[in-house]
Design a protein around this motif. Structure first.
Motif, PDB file in Angstrom:
ATOM      1  N   ASP A 283      34.719  30.595  36.136  1.00  0.00           N
ATOM      2  CA  ASP A 283      35.469  29.593  36.259  1.00  0.00           C
ATOM      3  C   ASP A 283      34.912  28.070  35.321  1.00  0.00           C
ATOM      4  O   ASP A 283      35.922  27.880  34.788  1.00  0.00           O
ATOM      5  CB  ASP A 283      35.196  28.624  37.920  1.00  0.00           C
ATOM      6  CG  ASP A 283      35.889  26.959  38.258  1.00  0.00           C
ATOM      7  OD1 ASP A 283      37.064  27.849  38.133  1.00  0.00           O
ATOM      8  OD2 ASP A 283      34.971  26.717  38.006  1.00  0.00           O
ATOM      9  N   SER A 284      34.275  28.921  34.763  1.00  0.00           N
ATOM     10  CA  SER A 284      33.829  28.357  33.360  1.00  0.00           C
ATOM     11  C   SER A 284      33.878  28.463  32.167  1.00  0.00           C
ATOM     12  O   SER A 284      34.228  27.900  31.379  1.00  0.00           O
ATOM     13  CB  SER A 284      32.372  28.271  33.794  1.00  0.00           C
ATOM     14  OG  SER A 284      31.547  29.274  33.150  1.00  0.00           O
ATOM     15  N   GLN A 285      34.914  29.877  32.839  1.00  0.00           N
ATOM     16  CA  GLN A 285      35.309  29.963  30.922  1.00  0.00           C
ATOM     17  C   GLN A 285      37.095  29.682  31.327  1.00  0.00           C
ATOM     18  O   GLN A 285      38.008  29.748  29.638  1.00  0.00           O
ATOM     19  CB  GLN A 285      35.471  31.481  30.923  1.00  0.00           C
ATOM     20  CG  GLN A 285      33.703  32.241  30.954  1.00  0.00           C
ATOM     21  CD  GLN A 285      32.967  32.277  30.194  1.00  0.00           C
ATOM     22  OE1 GLN A 285      33.218  32.316  28.538  1.00  0.00           O
ATOM     23  NE2 GLN A 285      31.808  31.023  30.212  1.00  0.00           N
ATOM     24  N   LEU A 286      37.779  29.514  32.077  1.00  0.00           N
ATOM     25  CA  LEU A 286      38.521  28.433  32.404  1.00  0.00           C
ATOM     26  C   LEU A 286      39.176  27.682  31.887  1.00  0.00           C
ATOM     27  O   LEU A 286      38.768  26.731  32.550  1.00  0.00           O
ATOM     28  CB  LEU A 286      39.343  29.173  33.434  1.00  0.00           C
ATOM     29  CG  LEU A 286      38.887  30.644  33.651  1.00  0.00           C
ATOM     30  CD1 LEU A 286      39.839  31.434  35.119  1.00  0.00           C
ATOM     31  CD2 LEU A 286      39.619  31.868  32.800  1.00  0.00           C
ATOM     32  N   PRO A 287      40.269  27.244  31.312  1.00  0.00           N
ATOM     33  CA  PRO A 287      40.467  25.627  30.212  1.00  0.00           C
ATOM     34  C   PRO A 287      41.277  25.100  32.175  1.00  0.00           C
ATOM     35  O   PRO A 287      41.369  23.754  31.457  1.00  0.00           O
ATOM     36  CB  PRO A 287      41.397  26.061  29.581  1.00  0.00           C
ATOM     37  CG  PRO A 287      41.814  27.231  29.360  1.00  0.00           C
ATOM     38  CD  PRO A 287      40.982  28.301  29.905  1.00  0.00           C
ATOM     39  N   ASN A 288      41.735  25.851  32.434  1.00  0.00           N
ATOM     40  CA  ASN A 288      42.990  25.283  33.396  1.00  0.00           C
ATOM     41  C   ASN A 288      42.022  24.335  34.718  1.00  0.00           C
ATOM     42  O   ASN A 288      40.554  24.379  34.863  1.00  0.00           O
ATOM     43  CB  ASN A 288      43.290  26.149  34.837  1.00  0.00           C
ATOM     44  CG  ASN A 288      43.856  27.703  33.962  1.00  0.00           C
ATOM     45  OD1 ASN A 288      44.003  28.001  32.254  1.00  0.00           O
ATOM     46  ND2 ASN A 288      45.496  28.173  34.027  1.00  0.00           N
ATOM     47  N   GLU A 289      43.049  23.309  35.059  1.00  0.00           N
ATOM     48  CA  GLU A 289      42.284  22.832  36.609  1.00  0.00           C
ATOM     49  C   GLU A 289      42.005  24.310  37.458  1.00  0.00           C
ATOM     50  O   GLU A 289      42.016  25.267  37.190  1.00  0.00           O
ATOM     51  CB  GLU A 289      43.284  21.847  36.987  1.00  0.00           C
ATOM     52  CG  GLU A 289      43.347  20.693  36.031  1.00  0.00           C
ATOM     53  CD  GLU A 289      44.187  20.075  36.850  1.00  0.00           C
ATOM     54  OE1 GLU A 289      44.993  20.284  37.649  1.00  0.00           O
ATOM     55  OE2 GLU A 289      44.806  18.932  35.884  1.00  0.00           O
ATOM     56  N   ALA A 290      41.111  23.312  39.079  1.00  0.00           N
ATOM     57  CA  ALA A 290      39.922  24.561  39.656  1.00  0.00           C
ATOM     58  C   ALA A 290      41.791  25.214  40.043  1.00  0.00           C
ATOM     59  O   ALA A 290      42.249  24.983  40.253  1.00  0.00           O
ATOM     60  CB  ALA A 290      39.625  23.665  40.654  1.00  0.00           C
ATOM     61  N   PHE A 291      41.568  26.569  40.739  1.00  0.00           N
ATOM     62  CA  PHE A 291      42.374  27.164  41.203  1.00  0.00           C
ATOM     63  C   PHE A 291      42.859  26.917  42.619  1.00  0.00           C
ATOM     64  O   PHE A 291      42.099  26.219  42.999  1.00  0.00           O
ATOM     65  CB  PHE A 291      42.206  28.716  40.704  1.00  0.00           C
ATOM     66  CG  PHE A 291      42.229  29.034  39.913  1.00  0.00           C
ATOM     67  CD1 PHE A 291      42.862  29.225  39.333  1.00  0.00           C
ATOM     68  CD2 PHE A 291      41.150  29.331  38.745  1.00  0.00           C
ATOM     69  CE1 PHE A 291      43.115  30.816  37.781  1.00  0.00           C
ATOM     70  CE2 PHE A 291      41.129  29.999  38.548  1.00  0.00           C
ATOM     71  CZ  PHE A 291      42.195  30.312  36.882  1.00  0.00           C
ATOM     72  N   GLY A 292      43.867  27.118  42.928  1.00  0.00           N
ATOM     73  CA  GLY A 292      44.186  26.090  44.657  1.00  0.00           C
ATOM     74  C   GLY A 292      43.712  28.066  45.099  1.00  0.00           C
ATOM     75  O   GLY A 292      42.131  26.963  46.051  1.00  0.00           O
ATOM     76  N   THR A 293      42.727  28.489  45.328  1.00  0.00           N
ATOM     77  CA  THR A 293      42.511  29.953  46.188  1.00  0.00           C
ATOM     78  C   THR A 293      41.846  30.844  45.076  1.00  0.00           C
ATOM     79  O   THR A 293      42.806  31.258  44.281  1.00  0.00           O
ATOM     80  CB  THR A 293      43.000  30.036  46.977  1.00  0.00           C
ATOM     81  OG1 THR A 293      43.428  30.201  47.719  1.00  0.00           O
ATOM     82  CG2 THR A 293      42.574  31.539  48.037  1.00  0.00           C
ATOM     83  N   ILE A 294      40.281  31.702  44.789  1.00  0.00           N
ATOM     84  CA  ILE A 294      39.842  32.496  44.154  1.00  0.00           C
ATOM     85  C   ILE A 294      39.622  33.853  45.113  1.00  0.00           C
ATOM     86  O   ILE A 294      39.109  33.235  46.526  1.00  0.00           O
ATOM     87  CB  ILE A 294      38.431  32.082  43.594  1.00  0.00           C
ATOM     88  CG1 ILE A 294      38.989  30.938  42.559  1.00  0.00           C
ATOM     89  CG2 ILE A 294      37.473  33.490  43.373  1.00  0.00           C
ATOM     90  CD1 ILE A 294      37.886  30.705  41.917  1.00  0.00           C
TER      91      ILE A 294
END
Length: 326
Positions: A283-294
Motif C-alpha cells: 500500500d505504501s508503494q502505490l501512488p493511488n488513493e486507498a483501494f476500496g478492497t484489498i
C-alpha cells in the motif's frame, strides 16, 4: 486503510484421510473415472472432505470461503478434463513444477456441463467461486476441433461463461490466470485474452478478481488486462514484488486489488503480523488513493502443501487483517 478481505485462490489439498480413502476407491473404480463419473463411495468421500474444508475455513475466520476444488485432480485443467467432448491423454507437467495433469484434447463443441456449479451448490456456505481464466485454460489444453488459437480462446471463454452463469449466488469470483505470466500472449493475442476475460466476468453477478502468479505480467499484456471489465487484478508479491509494483505504478490498476502475500508453495507458515506488514508495504508503494478492497491471499493455489500447513496458513491469513494499521 482499505477494507482488507482474507481469502485464497482455492484448490486445497485433500485431507489426509481422504487421500488414502480416495486412492483406494479410485484404484477399484478407475474405469468409472474417465469423465469424472465418480461412484457412490467416491462421491461420499468428496462430500465429506468438502464439508470439512468449508468448516475449516469458517473456523479460521476467512472473509471469503471457497468450495475447495478437491475433485480437481487435473488442477486448472479440470473443467475440460471432465467434459464429454474432451479426450484426456498423456501426463503433462503443470507449468514448471513437480505437479502433473492429464492433457485435455478438445475434439468437439464445448457445451456447458454444470460440473463446477454443482460443486458450489454442494458447498452451500461457499461465498467465493474459483475458475481457471480462459487464457490459462486454453493454454493448458490442445484444440482438435476449432481450428485456430483465436477461435479456440473464444470457445473456451464462452464455455466458462456458460458454466459461471449457472453458479449459485457468490460474492466473489477468482479467475486464475497464471499463463498470463508464464506464457504471456503475443501482440494481438493479448487483446483477445482481455476480451475473453470480459466474456467470463460478464456472466456473473459478483466481484471478479483476475489473479495472476508465478511472477509479474509483461507490460503490454498487463496494459490490455487493465482494459478488462473486472473489479480487481491479483499480483504475486511472493515471486516478484518489484515487477508487480512496477506494473501498478506505470499503468495503474483497478479500484480493488488482490495481493498474493502468503507463499502457497512453501511450508513455512507466515505470522499474521508479517502478512499485515507486507500488505502495508504494498500500500505504501502505490501512488493511488486507498483501494476500496484489498484481497489478501496466498500467491498460488494451496494444493502444493501438506494439509496441516495449508490450514495453518488459513489461520494466519484470517488473522492478518486485524493486524493491519488503520
Amino acid at each position: 486503510m482499505s477494507d482488507v478481505i482474507a481469502t485464497t485462490p482455492g484448490l486445497y489439498p485433500l485431507p489426509d484421510w481422504a487421500k488414502e480413502d480416495l486412492a483406494d476407491l479410485k484404484g477399484h473404480q478407475k474405469d468409472d473415472l474417465i469423465s469424472g463419473d465418480e461412484g457412490g463411495e467416491i462421491a461420499e468421500a468428496y462430500a465429506r472432505a468438502r464439508e470439512e474444508t468449508v468448516d475449516r475455513q469458517r473456523e479460521a475466520g476467512l472473509d471469503r470461503v471457497v468450495e475447495g476444488q478437491l475433485r480437481w485432480d487435473d488442477m486448472l485443467a479440470h473443467p475440460l478434463c471432465v467434459h464429454d467432448d474432451v479426450e484426456t491423454r498423456g501426463i503433462v507437467r503443470y507449468y514448471d513444477n513437480n505437479n502433473f495433469y492429464r492433457e485435455p484434447v478438445v475434439r468437439g463443441e464445448l457445451t456447458p456441463g454444470g460440473d463446477v456449479a454443482a460443486e458450489l451448490e454442494a458447498a452451500s456456505e461457499a461465498t467465493q467461486a474459483v475458475l481457471p481464466g480462459p487464457y490459462s485454460l486454453s493454454d493448458l489444453a490442445t484444440d482438435e476441433h476449432y481450428g485456430d488459437d483465436a477461435s479456440f480462446l473464444d470457445a473456451v471463454a464462452e464455455f466458462l461463461a456458460a458454466e459461471a452463469a449457472e453458479f449459485p449466488p457468490v460474492e466473489t469470483l477468482f479467475l486464475l490466470e497464471p499463463s498470463l505470466v508464464t506464457d504471456a500472449p503475443d501482440d494481438g493475442e493479448d487483446e483477445r485474452a482481455s476480451a475473453a476475460i470480459d466474456t467470463v466476468a460478464a456472466a456473473v453477478d459478483a466481484d471478479v478478481v483476475v489473479h495472476t502468479y508465478w511472477g509479474s505480467i509483461p507490460e503490454k499484456p498487463y496494459a490490455h488486462l487493465m482494459d478488462a471489465d473486472v473489479d480487481a487484478i491479483g499480483f504475486d508479491f511472493v515471486s516478484d514484488h518489484e515487477g508487480s509494483v512496477y506494473n501498478i505504478q506505470e499503468y495503474g490498476t483497478k479500484d480493488d486489488i488482490a495481493l498474493g502475500v502468503v507463499d502457497g508453495q512453501n511450508t513455512l507458515v507466515e505470522a499474521p503480523e508479517d502478512i499485515a506488514e507486507r500488505i502495508e508495504w504494498v500500500d505504501s508503494q502505490l501512488p493511488n488513493e486507498a483501494f476500496g478492497t484489498i484481497y489478501a491471499s496466498s500467491n498460488t493455489e494451496l494444493f502444493y502443501l501438506p494439509t496441516n500447513r495449508a490450514e495453518a496458513k488459513l489461520d494466519a491469513l484470517a488473522a492478518a487483517p486485524a493486524e493491519v494499521s488503520r
